[in-house]
Scaffold this motif. Structure first.
Motif, PDB file in Angstrom:
ATOM      1  N   HIS A  47     -82.087  61.919 -24.342  1.00 24.67           N
ATOM      2  CA  HIS A  47     -82.771  62.225 -25.527  1.00 24.67           C
ATOM      3  C   HIS A  47     -82.111  62.642 -26.701  1.00 24.67           C
ATOM      4  CE1 HIS A  47     -86.334  60.595 -23.486  1.00 24.67           C
ATOM      5  NE2 HIS A  47     -85.904  61.587 -22.302  1.00 24.67           N
ATOM      6  N   ASP A  48     -82.371  62.595 -27.914  1.00 27.34           N
ATOM      7  CA  ASP A  48     -81.742  63.241 -28.923  1.00 27.34           C
ATOM      8  C   ASP A  48     -81.725  64.769 -28.690  1.00 27.34           C
ATOM      9  OD1 ASP A  48     -80.938  64.183 -31.531  1.00 27.34           O
ATOM     10  OD2 ASP A  48     -82.687  63.466 -32.713  1.00 27.34           O
ATOM     11  N   GLY A  49     -80.305  65.424 -28.614  1.00 34.12           N
ATOM     12  CA  GLY A  49     -80.364  66.763 -28.686  1.00 34.12           C
ATOM     13  C   GLY A  49     -79.698  67.146 -27.496  1.00 34.12           C
ATOM     14  N   GLU A  50     -79.703  66.166 -26.509  1.00 34.19           N
ATOM     15  CA  GLU A  50     -79.349  66.526 -25.006  1.00 34.19           C
ATOM     16  C   GLU A  50     -77.580  66.278 -24.910  1.00 34.19           C
ATOM     17  OE1 GLU A  50     -82.861  65.607 -22.124  1.00 34.19           O
ATOM     18  OE2 GLU A  50     -81.594  64.015 -22.368  1.00 34.19           O
ATOM     19  N   SER A  51     -77.189  66.864 -23.794  1.00 34.67           N
ATOM     20  CA  SER A  51     -75.905  66.819 -23.849  1.00 34.67           C
ATOM     21  C   SER A  51     -75.301  65.920 -22.720  1.00 34.67           C
ATOM     22  CB  SER A  51     -75.122  68.171 -23.491  1.00 34.67           C
ATOM     23  OG  SER A  51     -75.911  68.863 -22.525  1.00 34.67           O
ATOM     24  N   VAL A  52     -74.293  65.178 -22.803  1.00 32.67           N
ATOM     25  CA  VAL A  52     -73.615  64.257 -21.782  1.00 32.67           C
ATOM     26  C   VAL A  52     -72.363  64.442 -21.360  1.00 32.67           C
ATOM     27  CG1 VAL A  52     -73.700  61.765 -21.121  1.00 32.67           C
ATOM     28  CG2 VAL A  52     -75.567  62.459 -22.603  1.00 32.67           C
ATOM     29  N   LEU A  53     -72.051  64.672 -20.337  1.00 32.61           N
ATOM     30  CA  LEU A  53     -70.416  64.703 -19.898  1.00 32.61           C
ATOM     31  C   LEU A  53     -70.142  63.444 -19.066  1.00 32.61           C
ATOM     32  CD1 LEU A  53     -67.775  66.132 -19.448  1.00 32.61           C
ATOM     33  CD2 LEU A  53     -68.745  66.922 -17.361  1.00 32.61           C
ATOM     34  N   ASP A  54     -69.352  62.717 -19.761  1.00 34.03           N
ATOM     35  CA  ASP A  54     -68.694  61.236 -19.310  1.00 34.03           C
ATOM     36  C   ASP A  54     -67.222  61.610 -18.412  1.00 34.03           C
ATOM     37  OD1 ASP A  54     -67.771  58.722 -18.560  1.00 34.03           O
ATOM     38  OD2 ASP A  54     -67.973  58.166 -20.791  1.00 34.03           O
TER      39      ASP A  54
ATOM     40  N   ALA B  96     -68.334  53.646 -21.759  1.00 35.07           N
ATOM     41  CA  ALA B  96     -69.973  54.134 -21.334  1.00 35.07           C
ATOM     42  C   ALA B  96     -70.637  55.135 -22.303  1.00 35.07           C
ATOM     43  CB  ALA B  96     -69.904  54.659 -19.925  1.00 35.07           C
ATOM     44  N   GLY B  97     -69.628  56.253 -22.590  1.00 34.21           N
ATOM     45  CA  GLY B  97     -70.295  57.133 -23.380  1.00 34.21           C
ATOM     46  C   GLY B  97     -70.700  56.919 -24.685  1.00 34.21           C
ATOM     47  N   LEU B  98     -69.791  55.954 -25.358  1.00 34.81           N
ATOM     48  CA  LEU B  98     -70.044  55.631 -26.909  1.00 34.81           C
ATOM     49  C   LEU B  98     -71.118  54.604 -26.732  1.00 34.81           C
ATOM     50  CD1 LEU B  98     -66.466  55.229 -28.230  1.00 34.81           C
ATOM     51  CD2 LEU B  98     -68.132  56.965 -28.600  1.00 34.81           C
ATOM     52  N   CYS B  99     -71.425  53.624 -25.890  1.00 34.59           N
ATOM     53  CA  CYS B  99     -72.436  52.696 -25.569  1.00 34.59           C
ATOM     54  C   CYS B  99     -73.778  53.490 -25.695  1.00 34.59           C
ATOM     55  CB  CYS B  99     -72.483  51.679 -24.586  1.00 34.59           C
ATOM     56  SG  CYS B  99     -71.384  50.497 -24.575  1.00 34.59           S
ATOM     57  N   LEU B 100     -73.802  54.570 -24.974  1.00 35.50           N
ATOM     58  CA  LEU B 100     -75.017  55.553 -24.718  1.00 35.50           C
ATOM     59  C   LEU B 100     -75.183  56.005 -26.111  1.00 35.50           C
ATOM     60  CD1 LEU B 100     -77.286  56.933 -23.286  1.00 35.50           C
ATOM     61  CD2 LEU B 100     -75.375  58.367 -22.386  1.00 35.50           C
ATOM     62  N   ALA B 101     -74.290  56.540 -26.817  1.00 36.05           N
ATOM     63  CA  ALA B 101     -74.424  57.318 -28.008  1.00 36.05           C
ATOM     64  C   ALA B 101     -74.871  56.274 -29.195  1.00 36.05           C
ATOM     65  CB  ALA B 101     -73.145  58.259 -28.497  1.00 36.05           C
ATOM     66  N   THR B 102     -74.718  54.889 -28.894  1.00 34.30           N
ATOM     67  CA  THR B 102     -75.025  53.919 -29.913  1.00 34.30           C
ATOM     68  C   THR B 102     -76.304  53.790 -29.603  1.00 34.30           C
ATOM     69  OG1 THR B 102     -72.969  53.126 -29.844  1.00 34.30           O
ATOM     70  CG2 THR B 102     -74.804  51.583 -30.648  1.00 34.30           C
ATOM     71  N   ARG B 103     -77.000  53.756 -28.424  1.00 33.37           N
ATOM     72  CA  ARG B 103     -78.480  53.782 -28.296  1.00 33.37           C
ATOM     73  C   ARG B 103     -79.282  55.039 -28.656  1.00 33.37           C
ATOM     74  NH1 ARG B 103     -81.600  54.430 -23.719  1.00 33.37           N
ATOM     75  NH2 ARG B 103     -79.510  54.691 -22.240  1.00 33.37           N
ATOM     76  N   VAL B 104     -78.489  56.177 -28.325  1.00 30.70           N
ATOM     77  CA  VAL B 104     -79.428  57.125 -28.428  1.00 30.70           C
ATOM     78  C   VAL B 104     -78.486  58.236 -29.300  1.00 30.70           C
ATOM     79  CG1 VAL B 104     -80.280  59.247 -27.331  1.00 30.70           C
ATOM     80  CG2 VAL B 104     -80.093  56.999 -25.979  1.00 30.70           C
TER      81      VAL B 104
ATOM     82  N   GLY C 293     -77.623  61.060 -31.760  1.00 26.93           N
ATOM     83  CA  GLY C 293     -77.926  62.580 -31.657  1.00 26.93           C
ATOM     84  C   GLY C 293     -77.575  63.419 -30.409  1.00 26.93           C
ATOM     85  N   ILE C 294     -77.222  62.633 -29.521  1.00 29.13           N
ATOM     86  CA  ILE C 294     -76.732  63.220 -28.104  1.00 29.13           C
ATOM     87  C   ILE C 294     -75.146  64.176 -28.361  1.00 29.13           C
ATOM     88  CG2 ILE C 294     -77.756  61.995 -26.472  1.00 29.13           C
ATOM     89  CD1 ILE C 294     -75.074  60.536 -26.165  1.00 29.13           C
ATOM     90  N   ARG C 295     -74.973  65.393 -27.654  1.00 25.48           N
ATOM     91  CA  ARG C 295     -73.983  65.872 -27.780  1.00 25.48           C
ATOM     92  C   ARG C 295     -72.978  65.033 -26.741  1.00 25.48           C
ATOM     93  NH1 ARG C 295     -69.734  68.885 -27.880  1.00 25.48           N
ATOM     94  NH2 ARG C 295     -69.215  70.437 -26.165  1.00 25.48           N
ATOM     95  N   LEU C 296     -71.757  64.501 -27.091  1.00 27.28           N
ATOM     96  CA  LEU C 296     -71.135  63.783 -26.001  1.00 27.28           C
ATOM     97  C   LEU C 296     -69.827  64.320 -25.752  1.00 27.28           C
ATOM     98  CD1 LEU C 296     -70.970  61.150 -24.198  1.00 27.28           C
ATOM     99  CD2 LEU C 296     -70.345  59.874 -26.366  1.00 27.28           C
ATOM    100  N   VAL C 297     -69.118  64.519 -24.452  1.00 24.40           N
ATOM    101  CA  VAL C 297     -68.200  65.015 -24.036  1.00 24.40           C
ATOM    102  C   VAL C 297     -67.428  64.308 -23.079  1.00 24.40           C
ATOM    103  CG1 VAL C 297     -66.704  66.945 -23.068  1.00 24.40           C
ATOM    104  CG2 VAL C 297     -68.500  67.413 -24.489  1.00 24.40           C
ATOM    105  N   GLY C 298     -66.260  63.611 -23.358  1.00 25.12           N
ATOM    106  CA  GLY C 298     -65.421  62.892 -22.203  1.00 25.12           C
ATOM    107  C   GLY C 298     -64.377  63.551 -21.892  1.00 25.12           C
ATOM    108  N   VAL C 299     -64.117  63.120 -20.473  1.00 26.30           N
ATOM    109  CA  VAL C 299     -62.970  63.887 -19.632  1.00 26.30           C
ATOM    110  C   VAL C 299     -62.070  62.517 -19.219  1.00 26.30           C
ATOM    111  CG1 VAL C 299     -62.035  65.007 -17.858  1.00 26.30           C
ATOM    112  CG2 VAL C 299     -64.043  65.932 -18.982  1.00 26.30           C
TER     113      VAL C 299
ATOM    114  N   ASP D 262     -69.559  61.228 -32.910  1.00 27.47           N
ATOM    115  CA  ASP D 262     -69.101  62.477 -32.432  1.00 27.47           C
ATOM    116  C   ASP D 262     -69.044  62.419 -31.000  1.00 27.47           C
ATOM    117  OD1 ASP D 262     -68.961  63.541 -34.892  1.00 27.47           O
ATOM    118  OD2 ASP D 262     -70.658  64.374 -34.825  1.00 27.47           O
ATOM    119  N   MET D 263     -67.732  62.409 -30.349  1.00 32.30           N
ATOM    120  CA  MET D 263     -67.287  62.663 -28.824  1.00 32.30           C
ATOM    121  C   MET D 263     -66.179  63.513 -28.839  1.00 32.30           C
ATOM    122  SD  MET D 263     -66.545  59.550 -26.057  1.00 32.30           S
ATOM    123  CE  MET D 263     -66.307  59.640 -24.489  1.00 32.30           C
ATOM    124  N   ASP D 264     -66.305  64.736 -28.064  1.00 33.02           N
ATOM    125  CA  ASP D 264     -65.023  65.431 -27.719  1.00 33.02           C
ATOM    126  C   ASP D 264     -64.536  64.838 -26.418  1.00 33.02           C
ATOM    127  OD1 ASP D 264     -65.753  67.174 -29.972  1.00 33.02           O
ATOM    128  OD2 ASP D 264     -67.139  68.162 -28.501  1.00 33.02           O
TER     129      ASP D 264
END
Length: 253
Positions: free
Chosen positions: A43-50, A58-66, A68-74, A94-96
């Motif tokens: 949901h908007d405002g939640e944080s996701v670690l990929d 994966a992370g960018l597909c998720l952020a396209t659908r949702v 406002g998430i905080r997205l971090v990839g390793v 935005d993806m760190d």
């Protein structure tokens, strides 16, 4: 650092909502990270670690659908981490992206807890498969870090009551279940079948940190119509096409 421009392609995902640069000859994301992203009820405002984010599919597909998430990839491979950063910038998401091995995360990642951890770990054990001549593709497809380590690292980075979602080969489900310890519960498994009457090839597995629900085996997602592939027909079922082309969610239950 990074792939030269002539060594990458620009590929459309989610019906063109997302355009990703990928190596021509290295590891190229297919439908698997799209299914993974679609199955995450963020949901908007939640944080996701990929974990092991590759070029960011994966992370960018998720952020396209949702949004406002905080997205971090390793991602441990520098060239792919660089592509993930470029893909994030080019798609205005935005993806760190942190260049690191998941088993040796930097302090800035260790100090943060996430609402969701997602992962598409390498599918194949090196001793059971013929590896690829391309180093990047081999690193993405053939396991160096044990699957149990992926699960442990992801568990540590989850907030209490947060969700871990994994896509993996169906044959490795026993390893995944062994990897969940008493920190994780409410396990849900959804098989992905290529066609009706066929065995599952892939599985989506979701578990909740601190969850106490019973194990659930969901009804399968059948990808294609018909008993076999015919000609050039793509034959995806309507609900699958909606996920892949329109960015629809994939409810696991």
């Amino acid at each position: 650092m990074g792939f030269a421009r002539q060594l990458v392609t620009e590929d459309k995902f989610l019906g063109g909502q997302l355009v990703l640069m990928q190596p021509r000859d290295g590891y190229r994301a297919g439908v698997d990270p799209v299914f993974l992203a679609a199955s995450v009820a963020a949901h908007d405002g939640e944080s996701v670690l990929d974990l092991g984010c590759g070029a960011g599919a994966a992370g960018l597909c998720l952020a396209t659908r949702v949004p406002g998430i905080r997205l971090v990839g390793v991602e441990r491979q520098a060239d792919y981490a660089d592509l993930a950063r470029k893909n994030s910038f080019d798609n205005d998401i935005d993806m760190d992206v942190v260049e690191a091995d998941i088993s040796d995360l930097p302090s800035e990642v260790k100090e943060e807890s996430f609402d969701h951890v997602i992962m598409n770990p390498p599918y194949h054990l090196r001793e059971r498969s013929t590896t690829s001549d391309d180093a990047g593709r081999a690193a993405a497809l053939f396991e160096d870090t044990p699957l149990a380590t992926w699960i442990d690292v992801g568990t540590r980075r989850l907030k209490q009551r947060g969700y871990m979602t994994i896509i993996q080969k169906a044959e490795r489900l026993p390893e995944i279940l062994r990897g969940f310890d008493d920190r994780m519960g409410s396990i849900l498994v959804k098989p992905l079948l290529p066609r009706e009457g066929r065995a599952a090839v892939l599985i989506l597995v979701q578990a909740r940190k601190g969850g106490r629900g019973e194990f659930r085996l969901a009804s399968p997602l059948i990808l294609h119509d018909g008993a076999e592939h015919v000609g050039d027909s793509e034959s995806y079922r309507r609900e699958v096409s909606a996920i892949l082309r329109d960015g629809a969610a994939l409810p696991l239950w």
